[in-house]
Design a protein around this motif. Structure first.
Motif, mmCIF file in Angstrom:
data_model
loop_
_atom_site.group_PDB
_atom_site.id
_atom_site.type_symbol
_atom_site.label_atom_id
_atom_site.label_comp_id
_atom_site.label_asym_id
_atom_site.label_seq_id
_atom_site.Cartn_x
_atom_site.Cartn_y
_atom_site.Cartn_z
ATOM 1 N N ALA A 108 43.434 -5.936 -54.442
ATOM 2 C CA ALA A 108 43.023 -4.713 -53.732
ATOM 3 C C ALA A 108 43.239 -4.876 -52.228
ATOM 4 C CB ALA A 108 41.562 -4.400 -54.034
ATOM 5 N N ARG A 109 42.936 -6.066 -51.718
ATOM 6 C CA ARG A 109 43.127 -6.353 -50.288
ATOM 7 C C ARG A 109 44.607 -6.277 -49.933
ATOM 8 N NH1 ARG A 109 44.466 -11.265 -47.346
ATOM 9 N NH2 ARG A 109 45.004 -12.147 -49.363
ATOM 10 N N THR A 110 45.433 -6.858 -50.769
ATOM 11 C CA THR A 110 46.878 -6.854 -50.531
ATOM 12 C C THR A 110 47.431 -5.436 -50.581
ATOM 13 O OG1 THR A 110 47.047 -9.071 -51.482
ATOM 14 C CG2 THR A 110 49.075 -7.803 -51.345
ATOM 15 N N ASP A 111 46.948 -4.667 -51.553
ATOM 16 C CA ASP A 111 47.405 -3.280 -51.676
ATOM 17 C C ASP A 111 47.053 -2.455 -50.440
ATOM 18 O OD1 ASP A 111 48.388 -3.918 -54.180
ATOM 19 O OD2 ASP A 111 46.772 -2.913 -55.282
ATOM 20 N N LYS A 112 45.882 -2.721 -49.870
ATOM 21 C CA LYS A 112 45.466 -2.008 -48.648
ATOM 22 C C LYS A 112 46.373 -2.340 -47.476
ATOM 23 C CE LYS A 112 40.734 -1.004 -47.892
ATOM 24 N NZ LYS A 112 39.397 -1.525 -47.576
ATOM 25 N N GLY A 113 46.745 -3.610 -47.377
ATOM 26 C CA GLY A 113 47.645 -4.049 -46.324
ATOM 27 C C GLY A 113 47.091 -3.914 -44.926
ATOM 28 N N ASP A 114 45.768 -4.056 -44.783
ATOM 29 C CA ASP A 114 45.162 -3.874 -43.458
ATOM 30 C C ASP A 114 44.935 -5.180 -42.699
ATOM 31 O OD1 ASP A 114 43.025 -4.943 -44.840
ATOM 32 O OD2 ASP A 114 41.689 -3.232 -44.530
ATOM 33 N N GLY A 115 45.412 -6.290 -43.261
ATOM 34 C CA GLY A 115 45.298 -7.567 -42.568
ATOM 35 C C GLY A 115 43.963 -8.266 -42.735
ATOM 36 N N THR A 116 43.091 -7.746 -43.603
ATOM 37 C CA THR A 116 41.803 -8.385 -43.839
ATOM 38 C C THR A 116 42.018 -9.727 -44.525
ATOM 39 O OG1 THR A 116 40.738 -6.242 -44.097
ATOM 40 C CG2 THR A 116 39.563 -8.117 -45.011
#
Length: 80
Positions: free
Chosen positions: A50-58
């Motif tokens: 989910a983090r990777t899909d967002k791609g916001d650098g979190t």
């Protein structure tokens, strides 16, 4: 005084990675994974995807903390 972080290794996306989190976060993730019928690695993999899909650098550790916070706000504490 800040709580000590504990580093654990998990396999996600077929590679080992080390994650450093405070013990209360590990405890919560363990309970949440158990409640969901998943392994820690399985839950971490889902959060990572989910983090990777967002791609916001979190970072992964930040994404895990945010996941725990969000579930606790919804009353899904992993303490059953």
């Amino acid at each position: 005084m800040a709580k000590a972080r504990n580093k654990r290794s998990v396999t996600i996306a077929r590679h080992r990675t080390s994650i450093s989190l405070e013990e209360p976060f590990w405890d919560a993730l363990t309970g949440m994974a158990r409640d969901d019928g998943k392994s820690i690695a399985g839950l971490v993999s889902e959060i990572d995807q989910a983090r990777t899909d967002k791609g916001d650098g979190t970072s992964l550790s930040a994404a895990l903390r945010l996941y725990v916070l969000e579930r606790m706000k919804r009353g899904q504490t992993g303490n059953s």
